[in-house]
Scaffold this active site. Structure first.
Site, short mmCIF file in Angstrom:
data_model
loop_
_atom_site.label_atom_id
_atom_site.label_comp_id
_atom_site.label_asym_id
_atom_site.label_seq_id
_atom_site.Cartn_x
_atom_site.Cartn_y
_atom_site.Cartn_z
N ASP A 353 0.86 -1.18 0.00
CA ASP A 353 0.00 0.00 0.00
C ASP A 353 0.90 1.23 0.00
OD1 ASP A 353 -2.15 1.65 0.11
OD2 ASP A 353 -2.91 0.94 2.03
N ASP A 681 -4.06 -3.14 5.97
CA ASP A 681 -4.39 -2.59 7.29
C ASP A 681 -5.88 -2.69 7.62
OD1 ASP A 681 -5.32 -0.75 5.48
OD2 ASP A 681 -4.13 0.93 6.22
N ASP A 685 -8.77 -6.23 3.93
CA ASP A 685 -7.48 -6.71 3.43
C ASP A 685 -7.15 -8.11 3.95
OD1 ASP A 685 -6.98 -4.37 2.04
OD2 ASP A 685 -5.98 -3.42 3.74
#
Length: 957
Positions: A353, A681, A685
């Site tokens: 990310d 996070d 996910d």
């Protein structure tokens, strides 16, 4: 004020009705707490002392004496116990004169070996326990009227806990507020769909799955938010009741441990076959004439078996893995499972990310765009110091004019609206630093509002009466506020500009709301594009008035129906403005990306941000070249699986991606044979993290669900930590191969010494003065001593060896590549053979007859051979530090290794020169000439391997 008087062991026992059957305020009252301020710290401490920690009972620790006893259950150890019996029987048959030295020595060495094994097991257990401590769950509670994050194990009855999307429920609790709250209870009830929750009481006979006003330990928040008061902790929870019914399950061995066990078994079987062949051959050839000869022959077989198999290898492996993982944790990479270490070394792709991982996660509003123009906000981070002023020239430098007029009104609405449409809080620590409790993006609004000189927009005349929480699918968060001063209801929304813009029909100009025309829309889109091109993350804020009738109509039906009616009001907004949020790239991230590329690892950026923002950051960090293709979530959805497999080979940046897309990317990469590490996070996910070969959860911003799903947790949310973890994983794996190379080659040397010594005894002059049929080059007790001195210490020291080679200068290890490959087996066999030849030649040098005529006794010659083999194995530690690099490279970087070598030399001198040890191990004193020959012959192992490595390096070039 928070409650300060703790109740009895279980206040609810006074009430015949369970908590779910009572109104929420009654449960709060019976638990002697406060629905707004929670417990006081003193009350919580007293209850914790009375009830104990919020933990499930674990199986009692195995007593040390039982663990010591298990050290004697290994088949090889049983074989040695048999040898003790055989040796004792021989002593009795010979008349039981003196002490049974062999039996005593073998048992003493076995006992010492068992103690060392026990110490190693305890060390590994302590290291793993320390890792568990690092990954302990935390919970956001309200105590003393303030929010605080505490260890979940410190929760007590009456604690007020705040729940948000992705949180793991730490205890059983009664809901006192719930905003579109949905809980995943499959781990407890088997219900696959998330369960909608409310605060309404249910019947006292309701089954577990029907207690919709309760949340239970071990479940997780799928959506929404809420607050609940803890009613049960630890074993008193529903999960605790189930845990008590479960039998303890032993941890399965790791793939690496299974491979090591397999190697040990293969070696054991091979050597047992060799031992049986030798024994049978000696018997059939008529070399065994007496009971004493037969006993000697059996001891020969035992010696071969003991020499071949490094029985302490699994324990050493566990210790090295545990210590290595502990070192990784000290560098902020907490690996929850030892199995992940071997996977880390073979990672070929890292999917990361952007926010907080490649960037600092110090979300700061830098620009506000409204109908009247642009405004710049100075200052970085969460400290509310900076200025808000017009940027009339758009040159990136704030204008000196003060914010005023229509522009000031618009900016105030944007920033205060963003604060109202949030759940986070800005807090100052005792050391003066500022931090955000909750979402960092929401924190950016809180900080910017304070810079504007406004504070407390969520307080005073406004009362929140409804909320539609943010979801990754809707990309919006809407809140409803009752304005007591005007008797009206205002709906405030914040979210992705492209989504919110479609729902806006008007725009705010000063204090007026005017119809939005195409010119307004084009200007907003241009602002968004301009901000995104400068790597700013954009968020829009909108408002609308809602009538009392409209809002009351949403209060009917179940939670899902109410949420649907609230969602229907998400339209006809007035656009307040758009903010540009900067999250600067971490300065170390670019270096980490270069290091990963050098190690043959691809970096993929997967973010929900605007494509222009993602492309800009990726280019700045070196992940992708300037102008590289950025694949959006919409484009990804349009691809079938075969097309995606082709795309993932080329595209490295993905923007506007939903969590559901991450799973497809992982699967597509794995289908190409890649070993994938994936960061995450949010609660959505978790599936992608579980699917990835290495799931990397964020330790700071990550939800508890994500941390549970991941195999590794980043304590600092830093991308550079992932790359450092890969480096450390490769180093740990290299160290495992080092001590495997060392142990196997050393043990091979012992096997070949005995086998070749017996096979070529006549050539070597290996006969006793009395002409006995069976003469061993080494005694069983001497072989046990060699294993004791040379196996554990140097092997453990190599387990913490610094890198001799540049581990990031080579491509990742293939997943199907065995730990012990053909090249290593070749090295093991050749080094073992040289070791055996050096040992046997040393014996021959000092014995009368043989290839070289000597004049020493069998005992002296055997002692010299024994010493040569020990020294050769100590030299072999230097060889084993690399398959290709010279032993003299980085020779003195590991003090533990040199300490273990020095200890080995001292112990060998003692066993050769000290009288009672000579009796125990069948040795004799050596003079300086003997010692010189032993060291010189032993060093041949080092010189042979140096020549072998030189040839390998030349061939590689």
């Amino acid at each position: 004020m928070p409650a300060s008087v703790p109740g009895p062991q279980h206040d609810l026992e006074r009430n015949p009705l369970p908590p779910f059957a009572c109104p929420a305020d009654q449960v709060v009252q019976e638990l002697a707490t406060d629905a707004a301020a929670g417990l006081s710290s003193a009350a919580a401490a007293e209850r914790l002392a009375a009830d104990g920690p919020n933990e499930l009972e674990t199986a009692p620790a195995t007593p040390w004496w039982k663990r010591l006893f298990t050290q004697f259950t290994d088949p090889l150890v049983v074989l040695l116990l048999v040898a003790i019996v055989i040796s004792a029987a021989a002593w009795i048959l010979e008349g039981a004169e003196g002490a049974p030295i062999d039996s005593i020595v073998i048992f003493a060495v076995l006992l010492l070996n068992a103690v060392i094994g026990l110490v190693q097991e305890n060390r590994a257990d302590e290291a793993v326990a320390a890792l568990r401590e690092m990954t302990k769950a935390t919970t956001l509670v309200i105590r003393d009227g303030r929010r605080a994050e505490i260890a979940s194990s410190e929760l007590v009855r009456g604690d007020l806990i705040a729940l948000g999307e992705g949180d793991q429920i730490p205890a059983d609790a009664r809901l006192i507020s719930a905003d579109a709250l949905r809980i995943i209870e499959s781990s407890l009830t088997g219900e696959s769909e998330p369960v909608s929750k409310s605060t309404d009481p249910v019947g006292p006979a309701a089954e577990l799955a029907d207690r919709t006003n309760m949340v239970f330990r071990g479940t997780s928040v799928a959506q929404g938010s809420g607050q609940a008061v803890v009613t049960a902790t630890g074993i008193h929870t529903e999960m605790g009741a189930i845990a008590q019914m479960l039998a303890s399950v032993e941890d399965a061995p790791t793939p690496l441990q299974r491979e090591i066990t397999k190697v040990s078994k293969v070696l054991g079987i091979a050597v047992l076959i060799i031992a049986v062949v030798v024994i049978v051959a000696l018997v059939l050839l008529g070399n065994v004439h007496t009971v004493e000869d037969f006993i000697e022959t059996l001891l020969l077989g035992v010696s071969l078996a003991v020499a071949a198999v490094p029985e302490g290898l699994p324990a050493i492996l566990s210790v090295v893995l545990a210590l290595g993982v502990q070192r990784m944790a000290a560098h902020n990479a907490v690996v929850k499972k030892l199995t992940s270490v071997e996977t880390l070394g073979s990672a070929t792709v890292i999917c990361s990310d952007k926010t907080g991982t490649l960037t600092r996660s110090e979300m700061t509003i830098q620009e506000v765009a409204t109908a009247s123009g642009a405004t710049m906000v100075t200052g970085v981070g969460y400290e509310p110091s900076g200025e808000v002023s017009p940027d009339l020239d758009r040159d990136g430098v704030p204008d000196t004019e003060k914010l005023s007029g229509e522009l000031a009104s618009e900016v105030t609405l944007v920033l205060s609206g963003g604060v109202m449409a949030s759940d986070s809080e800005l807090a100052q620590a005792e050391d003066g630093s500022w931090h955000v409790l909750g979402d960092p993006t929401e924190g950016a609004f809180l900080v910017a509002e304070r810079k504007l000189g406004v504070q407390g927009s969520r307080e005073g005349r406004f009362e929140r009466i409804g909320v539609l929480p943010f979801t990754s699918e809707r990309k919006l968060m809407s809140v409803f506020y009752a304005d007591d001063a005007h008797g009206s209801i205002t709906m405030v929304v914040k979210g992705a500009p492209d989504v919110l813009l479609e729902l806006c029909t008007r725009v705010r100009v000063g204090d007026r709301s005017v119809p939005m025309n195409q010119d307004h829309r084009d200007r907003v889109l241009a602002e968004i594009e301009d901000m995104s091109s400068r790597a700013l993350r954009t968020l829009a804020v909108g408002v609308r008035d809602v009538s009392r009738e409209q809002f009351e109509a949403t209060r009917h039906g179940d939670d899902e129906e109410r949420a649907g009616r609230l969602g229907a009001l998400e339209t006809d907004f007035t656009l307040a403005g758009v903010v540009g949020i900067i999250d600067p790239a971490r300065p170390e991230a670019a270096r980490a990306v270069r290091e990963a590329h050098r190690a043959g690892i691809r970096i993929l950026m997967i973010t929900g941000d605007h494509p222009a923002t993602a492309g800009r950051i990726a280019a700045d960090l070196g992940i992708a070249p300037e102008g590289a293709r950025v694949l959006t979530g919409a484009e990804l959805t349009a691809l079938d699986d075969d097309q995606l497999k082709q795309v993932v080979e080329e595209v490295t940046v993905y923007a506007r991606v939903a969590p559901s897309h991450k799973m497809r990317i992982v699967r597509a990469l794995q289908a190409q044979g890649e070993t994938v590490a994936m960061t995450g996070d949010g609660v959505n996910d978790a599936p992608a993290l579980r699917a990835a070969d290495i799931g990397v959860a964020m330790g700071v911003t990550g939800t508890q669900v994500t941390k549970d799903a991941g195999t590794m947790v980043l304590a600092d949310d830093n991308f550079a930590t992932i790359v450092e973890a890969v480096r450390e994983g490769r180093r740990i794996f290299d160290n495992i191969r080092k001590f495997l190379r060392y142990l196997l080659s050393s043990n091979m040397g012992e096997v070949l010494t005995i086998f070749l010594g017996v096979a070529f005894a006549g050539i070597l002059g290996l006969t006793s003065d009395a002409g006995a049929a069976v003469v061993l080059p080494l005694l069983a007790t001497q072989i046990l001593w060699i294993n004791l001195v040379t196996d554990s210490g140097p092997a453990l020291a190599m387990g913490v060896d610094p890198s001799v080679e540049d581990v990031m200068a080579r491509k990742p290890r293939r997943p199907d590549e065995p730990v012990i490959n053909k090249a290593m087996w070749s090295g093991v066999a050749s080094i073992g053979l040289v070791m055996a030849l050096a040992t046997l030649l040393t014996i021959d040098i000092f014995l009368p007859g043989g290839l070289v005529a000597g004049n020493d006794s069998l005992t002296v010659a055997r002692t010299a051979g024994f010493t040569t083999l020990v020294m050769a194995q100590l030299f072999n530690t230097l060889n084993s530090r690399s398959e290709n690099i010279s032993a003299f490279h980085h020779l003195f970087v590991n003090p533990w290794l040199w300490g273990s070598l020095a200890l080995g030399v001292v112990l060998q001198v003692l066993v050769v020169q000290v009288g009672f040890l000579q009796t125990a191990f069948g040795t004799a004193s050596l003079d300086l000439t003997h010692w010189g020959v032993c060291v010189a012959m032993a060093s041949s192992v080092l010189w042979f391997d140096e020549i072998r490595k030189l040839i390998r390096r030349a061939a590689a070039r």
